[in-house]
Design a protein around this motif. Structure first.
Motif, PDB file in Angstrom:
ATOM      1  N   TYR A  93      49.611   2.306 -35.620  1.00  0.00           N
ATOM      2  CA  TYR A  93      50.523   1.627 -34.702  1.00  0.00           C
ATOM      3  C   TYR A  93      50.051   1.840 -33.264  1.00  0.00           C
ATOM      4  N   THR A  94      49.952   0.735 -32.497  1.00  0.00           N
ATOM      5  CA  THR A  94      49.374   0.789 -31.157  1.00  0.00           C
ATOM      6  C   THR A  94      50.316   0.138 -30.156  1.00  0.00           C
ATOM      7  N   THR A  95      50.523   0.784 -29.021  1.00  0.00           N
ATOM      8  CA  THR A  95      51.423   0.291 -27.989  1.00  0.00           C
ATOM      9  C   THR A  95      50.890  -0.975 -27.344  1.00  0.00           C
ATOM     10  N   LEU A  96      51.680  -2.031 -27.373  1.00  0.00           N
ATOM     11  CA  LEU A  96      51.340  -3.197 -26.558  1.00  0.00           C
ATOM     12  C   LEU A  96      51.860  -2.963 -25.146  1.00  0.00           C
ATOM     13  N   VAL A 108      57.258  -2.377 -27.266  1.00  0.00           N
ATOM     14  CA  VAL A 108      56.842  -3.013 -28.518  1.00  0.00           C
ATOM     15  C   VAL A 108      55.360  -2.721 -28.743  1.00  0.00           C
ATOM     16  N   GLY A 109      54.990  -2.641 -30.004  1.00  0.00           N
ATOM     17  CA  GLY A 109      53.593  -2.380 -30.331  1.00  0.00           C
ATOM     18  C   GLY A 109      53.137  -3.240 -31.485  1.00  0.00           C
ATOM     19  N   LEU A 110      51.914  -2.982 -31.939  1.00  0.00           N
ATOM     20  CA  LEU A 110      51.301  -3.741 -33.021  1.00  0.00           C
ATOM     21  C   LEU A 110      51.005  -2.775 -34.162  1.00  0.00           C
ATOM     22  N   ASN A 111      51.509  -3.112 -35.361  1.00  0.00           N
ATOM     23  CA  ASN A 111      51.269  -2.214 -36.491  1.00  0.00           C
ATOM     24  C   ASN A 111      50.013  -2.622 -37.263  1.00  0.00           C
ATOM     25  N   LEU A 119      59.176  -0.220 -30.210  1.00  0.00           N
ATOM     26  CA  LEU A 119      58.689   1.111 -29.852  1.00  0.00           C
ATOM     27  C   LEU A 119      59.837   1.927 -29.264  1.00  0.00           C
ATOM     28  N   TRP A 120      59.911   3.194 -29.657  1.00  0.00           N
ATOM     29  CA  TRP A 120      60.897   4.114 -29.089  1.00  0.00           C
ATOM     30  C   TRP A 120      60.290   5.507 -29.071  1.00  0.00           C
ATOM     31  N   ALA A 121      60.421   6.188 -27.921  1.00  0.00           N
ATOM     32  CA  ALA A 121      59.912   7.562 -27.781  1.00  0.00           C
ATOM     33  C   ALA A 121      58.434   7.646 -28.151  1.00  0.00           C
ATOM     34  N   ASN A 122      57.663   6.695 -27.648  1.00  0.00           N
ATOM     35  CA  ASN A 122      56.204   6.669 -27.816  1.00  0.00           C
ATOM     36  C   ASN A 122      55.743   6.456 -29.254  1.00  0.00           C
TER      37      ASN A 122
END
Length: 235
Positions: A93-96, A108-111, A119-122
């Motif tokens: 999982y990567t942070t957008l 929000v990120g990309l799985n 996304l919540w709490a990194n």
């Protein structure tokens, strides 16, 4: 002739700028019609922001995002135009984008299935994810809206969205937006509002964004116009 061409190019540039100036873009806190340039050209705090790069993130700072709704819930809208060809499917999982201060982290990120996920709490949020994976060609506009009713991810248009009623936070002043360094090259445009844009407003915003000419297209248009004027003068 040189004076004429200079005047023509200046007029054309002013015309392009004027055509891009529309209400929802201007009411953003900050906006980039060409994110790769690193220069914000929309927004009420556009002159305050800075972009710096760490090993892992591109960091937008200098602006504050502190819109609040009912029960002091934070309201915020982040809209991006993504070049899908520049997004590699991540192994984890990567942070957008990650909107944060010292005590909260939302975004929000990309799985690993190439799907957008809250996304919540990194970290990835344990809730519904966007059912449709990102494609690999063309551009896609997304808007991520948080407020009293949770978070919505609009996917390409205002009619297609995914909701998570629990992904929300309150009374927090956001002072940084973190974008994963590996995904930052895929962002063509970026606009951030500290307001809860409605479904109709999301549609309007996406239409306004679509009306902005790409930098390369605008430059080619000016060069073509200048060449035509030179050809007429020689004739």
């Amino acid at each position: 002739m040189k004076k004429l061409l200079s005047t023509l190019i200046l007029s054309a540039g002013m015309s392009l700028s004027a055509s891009a100036t529309t209400s929802l873009l201007d009411t953003s806190v900050v906006g980039y019609s060409d994110f790769t340039s690193g220069t914000a050209d929309f927004g009420i705090q556009k002159d305050s922001v800075s972009l710096t790069r760490s090993e892992d993130y591109l960091i937008l700072s200098g602006a504050t995002f502190n819109g609040y709704g009912n029960n002091s819930r934070d309201i915020m809208t982040v809209t991006m135009v993504l070049d899908l060809s520049k997004i590699n499917t991540p192994e984890t999982y990567t942070t957008l984008f990650n909107a944060k201060n010292n005590s909260v982290s939302w975004g929000v990120g990309l799985n690993t299935e190439r799907k957008l996920q809250g996304l919540w709490a990194n970290a990835s949020y344990s809730g519904p994810v966007v059912a449709t994976p990102l494609g690999t060609e063309g551009s896609l506009t997304i808007s991520v809206v948080t407020g009293d009713l949770g978070t919505r991810i609009y996917f390409g248009d205002s009619d297609t969205f995914y909701s998570n009623s629990d992904l929300k936070f309150g009374s927090q002043e956001i002072n940084q937006i973190l974008i994963d360094a590996g995904l930052s090259a895929s962002i063509e445009q970026l606009y951030i509002h500290d307001s809860l844009l409605s479904q109709d407003q999301i549609g309007q915003l996406m239409s306004e964004i679509a009306s902005i000419p790409e930098p390369a297209t605008a430059s080619l248009g000016l060069l073509g116009l200048a060449a035509l004027m030179m050809r007429r003068r020689r004739a």
